[in-house]
Design a protein around this motif. Structure first.
Motif, PDB file in Angstrom:
ATOM      1  N   PHE A 292       0.833  -1.277  -0.149  1.00 42.41           N
ATOM      2  CA  PHE A 292      -0.388   0.287  -0.012  1.00 42.41           C
ATOM      3  C   PHE A 292       0.888   1.072   0.008  1.00 42.41           C
ATOM      4  O   PHE A 292       0.388   2.518  -0.594  1.00 42.41           O
ATOM      5  CB  PHE A 292      -1.303  -0.091   1.308  1.00 42.41           C
ATOM      6  N   GLN A 293       2.244   1.104   0.301  1.00 43.76           N
ATOM      7  CA  GLN A 293       3.263   1.898   0.143  1.00 43.76           C
ATOM      8  C   GLN A 293       2.370   3.448   0.971  1.00 43.76           C
ATOM      9  O   GLN A 293       2.171   4.781   0.904  1.00 43.76           O
ATOM     10  CB  GLN A 293       3.635   2.328  -1.254  1.00 43.76           C
ATOM     11  N   ILE A 352      -6.549   5.339   1.425  1.00 45.35           N
ATOM     12  CA  ILE A 352      -5.714   4.267   0.983  1.00 45.35           C
ATOM     13  C   ILE A 352      -7.145   3.771   1.489  1.00 45.35           C
ATOM     14  O   ILE A 352      -7.608   3.300   2.115  1.00 45.35           O
ATOM     15  CB  ILE A 352      -4.709   3.960   1.447  1.00 45.35           C
ATOM     16  N   TYR A 354      -8.813   0.049   0.414  1.00 43.60           N
ATOM     17  CA  TYR A 354      -9.218  -1.271  -0.289  1.00 43.60           C
ATOM     18  C   TYR A 354     -10.609  -2.010   0.175  1.00 43.60           C
ATOM     19  O   TYR A 354     -11.007  -1.988   1.727  1.00 43.60           O
ATOM     20  CB  TYR A 354      -8.281  -1.729   1.076  1.00 43.60           C
ATOM     21  N   THR A 381      -4.985   5.560  -3.072  1.00 39.03           N
ATOM     22  CA  THR A 381      -4.584   4.424  -3.858  1.00 39.03           C
ATOM     23  C   THR A 381      -5.714   3.114  -3.490  1.00 39.03           C
ATOM     24  O   THR A 381      -6.267   4.056  -2.979  1.00 39.03           O
ATOM     25  CB  THR A 381      -3.730   3.556  -3.277  1.00 39.03           C
ATOM     26  N   GLY A 383      -7.673  -0.692  -3.803  1.00 43.29           N
ATOM     27  CA  GLY A 383      -7.295  -1.887  -3.233  1.00 43.29           C
ATOM     28  C   GLY A 383      -8.758  -2.721  -3.573  1.00 43.29           C
ATOM     29  O   GLY A 383      -9.255  -2.698  -2.987  1.00 43.29           O
ATOM     30  N   ASN A 398     -11.094   2.261 -11.995  1.00 48.82           N
ATOM     31  CA  ASN A 398     -10.574   2.982 -11.747  1.00 48.82           C
ATOM     32  C   ASN A 398     -10.844   4.482 -12.296  1.00 48.82           C
ATOM     33  O   ASN A 398      -9.565   5.156 -11.601  1.00 48.82           O
ATOM     34  CB  ASN A 398      -9.840   2.020 -13.374  1.00 48.82           C
ATOM     35  N   PRO A 407      -3.722   4.208  -9.146  1.00 46.57           N
ATOM     36  CA  PRO A 407      -3.060   2.768  -8.856  1.00 46.57           C
ATOM     37  C   PRO A 407      -4.312   1.860  -8.334  1.00 46.57           C
ATOM     38  O   PRO A 407      -4.329   1.887  -6.975  1.00 46.57           O
ATOM     39  CB  PRO A 407      -1.990   2.094  -9.055  1.00 46.57           C
ATOM     40  N   VAL A 409      -4.085  -2.126  -6.688  1.00 48.33           N
ATOM     41  CA  VAL A 409      -3.416  -3.437  -5.845  1.00 48.33           C
ATOM     42  C   VAL A 409      -4.771  -4.173  -6.386  1.00 48.33           C
ATOM     43  O   VAL A 409      -5.411  -4.310  -5.134  1.00 48.33           O
ATOM     44  CB  VAL A 409      -2.424  -2.977  -4.664  1.00 48.33           C
ATOM     45  N   ALA A 426       1.823  -1.096  -5.242  1.00 50.96           N
ATOM     46  CA  ALA A 426       0.961   0.129  -5.389  1.00 50.96           C
ATOM     47  C   ALA A 426       2.335   1.534  -5.930  1.00 50.96           C
ATOM     48  O   ALA A 426       2.905   1.933  -5.653  1.00 50.96           O
ATOM     49  CB  ALA A 426       0.085   1.103  -4.112  1.00 50.96           C
TER      50      ALA A 426
END
Ligand code: WT7
Length: 592
Positions: A292-293, A352, A354, A381, A383, A398, A407, A409, A426
């Motif tokens: 996940f950076q 982020i 997810y 990001t 996910g 997206n 991006p 993931v 990511a």
């Protein structure tokens, strides 16, 4: 002293770290564990694994405290005032926020309260709770004192609670009087009482969180027995007797059991997947960071329920071990309307996000306006996890959610693997819609053909892993220690020397992996081998279809015949004509 740096922030790092991890396995996992966690005692050996007999042991000889790694060490580093947990309730506006200092205080109180109930290291504690802060406090308190937590998802029935409690012989159950999911009230305590009435003599105490005071449920059910009256206590009263806010974290062995999660396999009874302290937390922390950076002050939101492994690893343990702010949501994506996720994203500036393909497909079908009416500028990001994501849904996620700048993931893993095994990193790994892309460092996947032979290059078959990694489950709870164990039989017997995931996968010319779905769901029609995921992905490219599920039904002519359940979009009416066009879509996408 091992000085290898396993951190990854660009593509060259990934290539370098991956190569090192395969060439020098022990040195690699040694460096990862040192970097990610604070240990009270170092390991005598990095690992002790043998797939031929089903032995998986990580960091033997080492000692640590999981809860201290998730809380105390961040406070000691001066980050006590940073937000640890943002809780968002089912109703709009309901929130509770805890800094690391505040969460630490609550966890210490719960740890002391568990000890007051005579819960000791190794004892099992069942948690039948919704996504509320008390659940986070309870699991962290268990880990702190070395008790083994076993979270049971709130959607499971009384019968399921009963069989799990019986299997793990829990001495304490922590539950809530109920929870709202959307506009539906679910009485959790009633289900616990029903399970206990089936006979769970191991249970000495039941602690109940009052989620809503207006609920009619009493602490001991409607007709409490004498035993029920003495073993029931309310959460608030339970904690009121605890006067201290400090609990000294003890050392636990890296190999001590940390938690059990029951999961379904090919057998009728769910298996108790057992994870251990040192390996699990090392892997949760490392994978959360590289996949996940996360950056400083990011809000990380994993929409999963803590009742599943995703909630354990990426709602709680991974982000908290890394000192990140994690968001926990009690509600559902469509309440009060299908814009709820994006309203929360905007309000808390989530960086982020997810979630799961099913949720993405439901929201995509509700209409783009529910997304676009909220700002998603904070998202860096996206996910996805849990099932193959079809390229259609991937592209919507997206384009509409991520505005083509975030991006995605697509993370492949399992309850058994503890953390992500195959996934883009990511912003680093090149993406292909529908592909989980490449293995994480230290992970050596292989594809076996029908004869059990490893194939090289492009091709498809059974997805296996050649070498262990620290997040791998350590065993099935209650299993024999003798060979062959249930653990061995389930995961290592079919392909000698490999861990078999149960999934099928395809690898393309560039070495990218495409998960095709469970091998146990593979169907053969007239000798043609079909992945249900493949069929389902085809169906949802049809403009009238939201969701689909394909199964095989025995057929005297073709061996198996394909049957598909279809969920239509709102306002689309079922008709023979529609069925024909869906069939045509499948013929077109997969083949006649
Ligand atoms: C199974 C594991 C991992 C946490 C949630 C599910 C499927 C999982 C993906 C993905 C395709 C996926 C597999 C796997 N799966 N992630 N990104 N792409 N399939 O955990 O309940 O243990 O299920 O979920 O079939 O074996 P689980």
């Amino acid at each position: 002293m091992n000085s290898f740096d396993p951190s990854i922030s660009n593509w060259e790092d990934y290539l370098r770290v991956y190569e090192f991890s395969i060439k020098h396995e022990d040195a690699f996992w040694d460096a990862v564990a040192r970097r990610q966690l604070k240990w009270k005692k170092a390991w005598t050996k990095v690992s002790d694994n043998d797939y031929l007999t089903g032995r998986v042991n990580w960091y033997p000889g080492a000692e640590l405290n999981v809860s201290e790694n998730c809380l105390d060490r961040h406070i000691e580093a001066g980050n006590g005032d940073r937000k640890a947990l943002i809780w968002v309730g089912n109703e709009v506006g309901e929130e509770r926020i805890f800094t690391f200092t505040e969460l630490h205080r609550e966890v210490c109180r719960v740890a002391l309260a568990l000890e007051a109930l005579q819960v000791k290291k190794g004892d099992r504690v069942v948690l039948y709770l919704p996504n509320i802060p008390e659940l986070a406090m309870s699991v962290l308190a268990c880990a702190r004192i070395g008790a083994v937590h076993c979270v049971i998802f709130g959607g499971f029935s009384a019968q399921s609670i009963y069989s799990r409690v019986k299997d793990c012989q829990a001495s304490v159950i922590i539950t809530a009087n109920g929870t709202y999911r959307g506009d539906k009230w679910i009485d959790l305590k009633a289900k616990v009482d029903e399970a206990l009435a089936m006979g769970c003599p191991s249970v000495k105490h039941v602690v109940t969180v009052m989620r809503h005071s207006e609920s009619k449920s009493t602490v001991a059910g409607n007709s409490p027995s004498k035993e029920d009256v003495t073993r029931n206590v309310f959460w608030d009263a339970w904690l009121a007797s605890i006067k201290s806010e400090q609990h000294q974290a003890q050392s636990h062995s890296a190999l001590d059991p940390m938690f059990i999660l029951y999961t379904s396999g090919s057998t009728g009874q769910p298996k108790g997947v057992l994870h251990t302290m040192g390996g699990y937390l090392t892997y949760a922390s490392y994978t959360h960071e590289i996949v996940f950076q996360p950056q400083k002050d990011d809000v990380f939101w994993c929409t999963a329920d803590v009742g599943w492994i995703t909630g354990h690893t990426y709602l709680l343990y991974g982000p908290l071990a890394n000192g990140c702010t994690t968001l926990m949501f009690e509600g559902i994506p469509t309440y009060p309307d299908p814009g709820r996720f994006w309203q929360i994203v905007e309000k808390y500036q989530v960086a982020i996000f997810y979630s799961a393909p099913t949720a993405i497909r439901i929201l995509a079908s509700a209409g783009d306006q529910f997304v676009t009416q909220h700002s998603r500028k904070s998202i860096r990001t996206l996910g996805t996890v849990g099932e193959p994501i079809n390229p259609e849904a991937w592209k919507w996620y997206n384009k509409v959610v991520g505005e083509e700048r975030a991006p995605i993931v697509d993370t492949w893993w399992q309850t058994e693997t503890g953390g992500i095994l195959i996934s883009p990193l990511a912003g680093i790994t090149p993406l292909k819609p529908g592909s989980a892309t490449l293995p994480l460092p230290g992970i050596q996947p292989a594809i076996l053909n029908d004869a059990g032979i490893v194939i090289s290059g492009a091709g498809s078959g059974a997805l296996v892993i050649k070498k262990s990694w620290p997040g791998q489950m350590n065993g099935v709870y209650g299993d024999t220690k003798e060979f062959p164990s249930k653990f061995y039989d389930t995961y290592f017997a079919k392909f000698k020397g490999y861990y078999f995931s149960g999934d099928g996968a395809e690898r393309d010319e560039e070495g990218f992996y495409w998960i095709t779905g469970r091998m146990d769901d593979v169907i053969k029609v007239s000798g043609h081998r079909l992945g249900t995921a493949e069929i389902e992905s085809a169906c949802v490219t049809h403009p009238g279809v939201v969701e689909s599920a394909a199964i095989g039904i025995p057929d005297p002519v073709t061996g198996e015949a394909l049957h598909i359940f279809i969920v239509l979009k709102d306002k689309v009416a079922p008709s023979a004509e529609l069925m024909k066009t869906i069939t045509e879509t499948v013929r077109k996408e997969v083949g006649p």
